[in-house]
Scaffold this motif. Structure first.
Motif, PDB file in Angstrom:
ATOM      1  N   ASN A 297     -20.352 -10.192   1.292  1.00  0.00           N
ATOM      2  CA  ASN A 297     -20.364  -9.191   2.491  1.00  0.00           C
ATOM      3  C   ASN A 297     -21.350  -8.185   2.533  1.00  0.00           C
ATOM      4  O   ASN A 297     -22.336  -8.219   3.186  1.00  0.00           O
ATOM      5  CB  ASN A 297     -18.872  -8.169   2.358  1.00  0.00           C
ATOM      6  N   ASP A 298     -21.816  -7.496   1.156  1.00  0.00           N
ATOM      7  CA  ASP A 298     -22.806  -6.700   1.065  1.00  0.00           C
ATOM      8  C   ASP A 298     -24.177  -7.253   0.923  1.00  0.00           C
ATOM      9  O   ASP A 298     -25.332  -7.083   1.090  1.00  0.00           O
ATOM     10  CB  ASP A 298     -22.660  -5.756  -0.036  1.00  0.00           C
TER      11      ASP A 298
ATOM     12  N   GLU B  73     -11.808  -6.775   7.770  1.00  0.00           N
ATOM     13  CA  GLU B  73     -12.212  -5.362   7.909  1.00  0.00           C
ATOM     14  C   GLU B  73     -11.943  -4.979   9.339  1.00  0.00           C
ATOM     15  O   GLU B  73     -11.635  -3.415   9.636  1.00  0.00           O
ATOM     16  CB  GLU B  73     -13.654  -5.217   7.663  1.00  0.00           C
TER      17      GLU B  73
ATOM     18  N   VAL C 108     -13.743 -11.822   5.321  1.00  0.00           N
ATOM     19  CA  VAL C 108     -13.753 -10.246   4.920  1.00  0.00           C
ATOM     20  C   VAL C 108     -14.110  -9.708   6.202  1.00  0.00           C
ATOM     21  O   VAL C 108     -13.640  -8.333   6.459  1.00  0.00           O
ATOM     22  CB  VAL C 108     -14.881 -10.013   3.622  1.00  0.00           C
ATOM     23  N   ASN C 109     -14.862 -10.047   7.113  1.00  0.00           N
ATOM     24  CA  ASN C 109     -15.340  -9.214   8.200  1.00  0.00           C
ATOM     25  C   ASN C 109     -14.006  -9.122   9.159  1.00  0.00           C
ATOM     26  O   ASN C 109     -13.976  -8.223   9.752  1.00  0.00           O
ATOM     27  CB  ASN C 109     -16.567  -9.839   8.843  1.00  0.00           C
TER      28      ASN C 109
ATOM     29  N   HIS D 150     -17.220 -14.776   3.987  1.00  0.00           N
ATOM     30  CA  HIS D 150     -18.019 -13.555   4.446  1.00  0.00           C
ATOM     31  C   HIS D 150     -17.058 -13.399   5.894  1.00  0.00           C
ATOM     32  O   HIS D 150     -16.946 -12.178   6.330  1.00  0.00           O
ATOM     33  CB  HIS D 150     -19.273 -13.823   4.829  1.00  0.00           C
TER      34      HIS D 150
ATOM     35  N   LYS E 199     -18.142  -8.282  -2.751  1.00  0.00           N
ATOM     36  CA  LYS E 199     -19.477  -7.621  -2.632  1.00  0.00           C
ATOM     37  C   LYS E 199     -20.530  -8.772  -2.179  1.00  0.00           C
ATOM     38  O   LYS E 199     -21.395  -8.621  -1.482  1.00  0.00           O
ATOM     39  CB  LYS E 199     -19.715  -6.757  -3.781  1.00  0.00           C
TER      40      LYS E 199
ATOM     41  N   ARG F  64     -11.039  -2.082   1.499  1.00  0.00           N
ATOM     42  CA  ARG F  64     -11.811  -3.120   0.602  1.00  0.00           C
ATOM     43  C   ARG F  64     -10.963  -3.217  -0.565  1.00  0.00           C
ATOM     44  O   ARG F  64     -10.712  -4.331  -1.293  1.00  0.00           O
ATOM     45  CB  ARG F  64     -13.036  -2.312   0.259  1.00  0.00           C
TER      46      ARG F  64
ATOM     47  N   LYS G 136     -25.162 -10.167   2.016  1.00  0.00           N
ATOM     48  CA  LYS G 136     -25.614 -10.925   3.145  1.00  0.00           C
ATOM     49  C   LYS G 136     -26.858 -10.533   3.700  1.00  0.00           C
ATOM     50  O   LYS G 136     -27.083  -9.145   3.850  1.00  0.00           O
ATOM     51  CB  LYS G 136     -24.575 -11.324   4.013  1.00  0.00           C
TER      52      LYS G 136
END
Length: 83
Positions: A80-81, A22, A18-19, A15, A77, A28, A83
């Protein structure tokens, strides 16, 4: 790798990465491609440290390349999504 000892720690580590990607402007699609490369490396070169990683490795090894890319995208996903 100590982060592999606990699946929740592994997800938190991913996580954060990925953050970070970004924040640096990576889209993505590129993140998912890196996740695919990391997944392939882990499946081939790193021994699973817990039952979740054993399952992911077994799934990875029976999947074709397209399915592995889907798995990598789903991991991105999840961390990231989800969480």
């Amino acid at each position: 790798m100590a982060v592999l000892d606990n699946f929740e720690q592994w997800k938190e580590f991913l996580h954060n990465r990925v953050n970070q990607a970004e924040t640096l402007g990576m889209d993505r699609e590129n993140i998912s491609e890196l996740a695919y490369q990391l997944g392939d490396y882990l499946a081939q070169d790193i021994d699973p440290q817990n039952r979740e990683e054993h399952l992911l490795k077994d799934l990875w090894n029976c999947a074709n390349e397209e399915e592995q890319k889907i798995m990598a995208n789903l991991m991105v996903k999840l961390v990231n999504d989800g969480k």
